[in-house]
Design a protein around this motif. Structure first.
Motif, short mmCIF file in Angstrom:
data_model
loop_
_atom_site.label_atom_id
_atom_site.label_comp_id
_atom_site.label_asym_id
_atom_site.label_seq_id
_atom_site.Cartn_x
_atom_site.Cartn_y
_atom_site.Cartn_z
N GLU A 24 12.20 43.13 81.80
CA GLU A 24 12.60 44.53 81.88
C GLU A 24 13.10 44.89 83.28
N TYR A 25 12.45 44.35 84.30
CA TYR A 25 12.89 44.58 85.68
C TYR A 25 14.32 44.06 85.88
N GLU A 26 14.64 42.94 85.24
CA GLU A 26 15.97 42.34 85.38
C GLU A 26 17.00 42.96 84.43
N GLY A 27 16.57 43.95 83.63
CA GLY A 27 17.52 44.66 82.78
C GLY A 27 17.67 44.13 81.36
N TYR A 28 16.77 43.26 80.95
CA TYR A 28 16.80 42.74 79.58
C TYR A 28 15.93 43.60 78.68
N GLU A 29 16.23 43.57 77.39
CA GLU A 29 15.37 44.23 76.42
C GLU A 29 14.36 43.21 75.91
N TRP A 30 13.08 43.53 76.02
CA TRP A 30 12.00 42.62 75.66
C TRP A 30 11.50 42.90 74.26
N ILE A 31 11.27 41.84 73.50
CA ILE A 31 10.64 41.93 72.19
C ILE A 31 9.51 40.90 72.22
N GLY A 32 8.30 41.28 71.83
CA GLY A 32 7.17 40.36 71.90
C GLY A 32 6.59 40.02 70.55
N ALA A 33 6.05 38.80 70.47
CA ALA A 33 5.36 38.34 69.27
C ALA A 33 4.20 37.44 69.70
N ALA A 34 3.03 37.63 69.05
CA ALA A 34 1.82 36.91 69.45
C ALA A 34 1.56 35.64 68.65
N SER A 35 2.38 35.36 67.64
CA SER A 35 2.19 34.15 66.83
C SER A 35 3.54 33.65 66.34
N GLY A 36 3.53 32.43 65.84
CA GLY A 36 4.76 31.86 65.32
C GLY A 36 5.32 32.68 64.16
N GLN A 37 4.46 33.04 63.21
CA GLN A 37 4.92 33.80 62.05
C GLN A 37 5.44 35.18 62.46
N GLU A 38 4.72 35.83 63.37
CA GLU A 38 5.17 37.12 63.88
C GLU A 38 6.53 36.98 64.59
N GLY A 39 6.70 35.88 65.29
CA GLY A 39 7.96 35.62 65.98
C GLY A 39 9.12 35.41 65.01
N LEU A 40 8.87 34.67 63.92
CA LEU A 40 9.93 34.46 62.92
C LEU A 40 10.33 35.78 62.28
N THR A 41 9.35 36.62 61.98
CA THR A 41 9.63 37.94 61.40
C THR A 41 10.43 38.78 62.39
N ALA A 42 10.02 38.77 63.65
CA ALA A 42 10.74 39.55 64.68
C ALA A 42 12.16 39.02 64.86
N ALA A 43 12.34 37.70 64.82
CA ALA A 43 13.69 37.12 64.98
C ALA A 43 14.60 37.58 63.85
N GLU A 44 14.07 37.62 62.65
CA GLU A 44 14.85 38.07 61.49
C GLU A 44 15.19 39.55 61.59
N ARG A 45 14.20 40.35 61.96
CA ARG A 45 14.35 41.81 61.98
C ARG A 45 15.14 42.30 63.19
N GLU A 46 14.86 41.74 64.37
CA GLU A 46 15.41 42.26 65.64
C GLU A 46 16.70 41.60 66.09
N ARG A 47 17.02 40.42 65.56
CA ARG A 47 18.24 39.69 65.94
C ARG A 47 18.37 39.56 67.46
N PRO A 48 17.43 38.84 68.11
CA PRO A 48 17.50 38.70 69.57
C PRO A 48 18.68 37.82 69.99
#
Length: 161
Positions: A24-48
């Motif tokens: 965030e300090y460097e100007g990027y938008e941060w999206i966090g996930a605490a597990s592999g499955q949560e990360g896969l869901t976030a990748a699908e939903r958020e399109r990082p």
């Protein structure tokens, strides 16, 4: 220009928070996930635009997540991070499609350089694909025009007597 969206998949809340502050300090938008499955869901939903992925996580480990990310979006750049880094793990991660491998504890500078390089590479690949499509379309249109003019010219050929 829109902020690049970075998905951080790591089971360690301290690492996620540290990366969030740095990104965030460097100007990027941060999206966090605490597990592999949560990360896969976030990748699908958020399109990082990029994923920072821990290797050792309970449940689904990072290399399995990497495999699944590759299936759903092979162009998505993934940087693997690990506190249990070994040469064989780094080789396996890159063989599976990771752009880079960063060992914990990592310096902010090391992560940011890797991240910028991966994003630049992704942009160049996108630009390359776009230019190829434009060239193919142009050649396709020229080819169609040439075929039409050939047909038109051949229809005006006088028949021999």
């Amino acid at each position: 220009m829109a902020k690049s969206r970075i998905l951080v998949i790591d089971d360690d809340a301290g690492i996620r928070d540290s990366l969030r502050m740095m990104l965030e300090y460097e100007g990027y938008e941060w999206i966090g996930a605490a597990s592999g499955q949560e990360g896969l869901t976030a990748a699908e939903r958020e399109r990082p635009d990029l994923v920072l992925l821990d290797v050792k996580m309970p449940g689904m480990d990072g290399l399995e997540v990497l495999d699944r990310l590759r299936v759903s979006n092979e162009a998505l750049p993934v940087i693997v991070i690990s506190g249990h880094g070994s040469i064989s793990t780094a080789v396996e991660a890159t063989r599976k499609g990771a752009i880079d491998f960063v060992e914990k504890p990592f310096s902010s500078e090391r992560v940011l350089i890797s991240l910028r390089n991966a994003l630049d590479r992704g942009r160049l690949q996108d630009e390359n694909r776009s230019l190829r499509r434009a060239v193919e379309l142009r050649h396709q249109m020229i080819g169609q025009r040439d075929r039409k003019s050939t047909r038109l010219n051949s229809s005006h050929i006088p028949l021999s007597r």
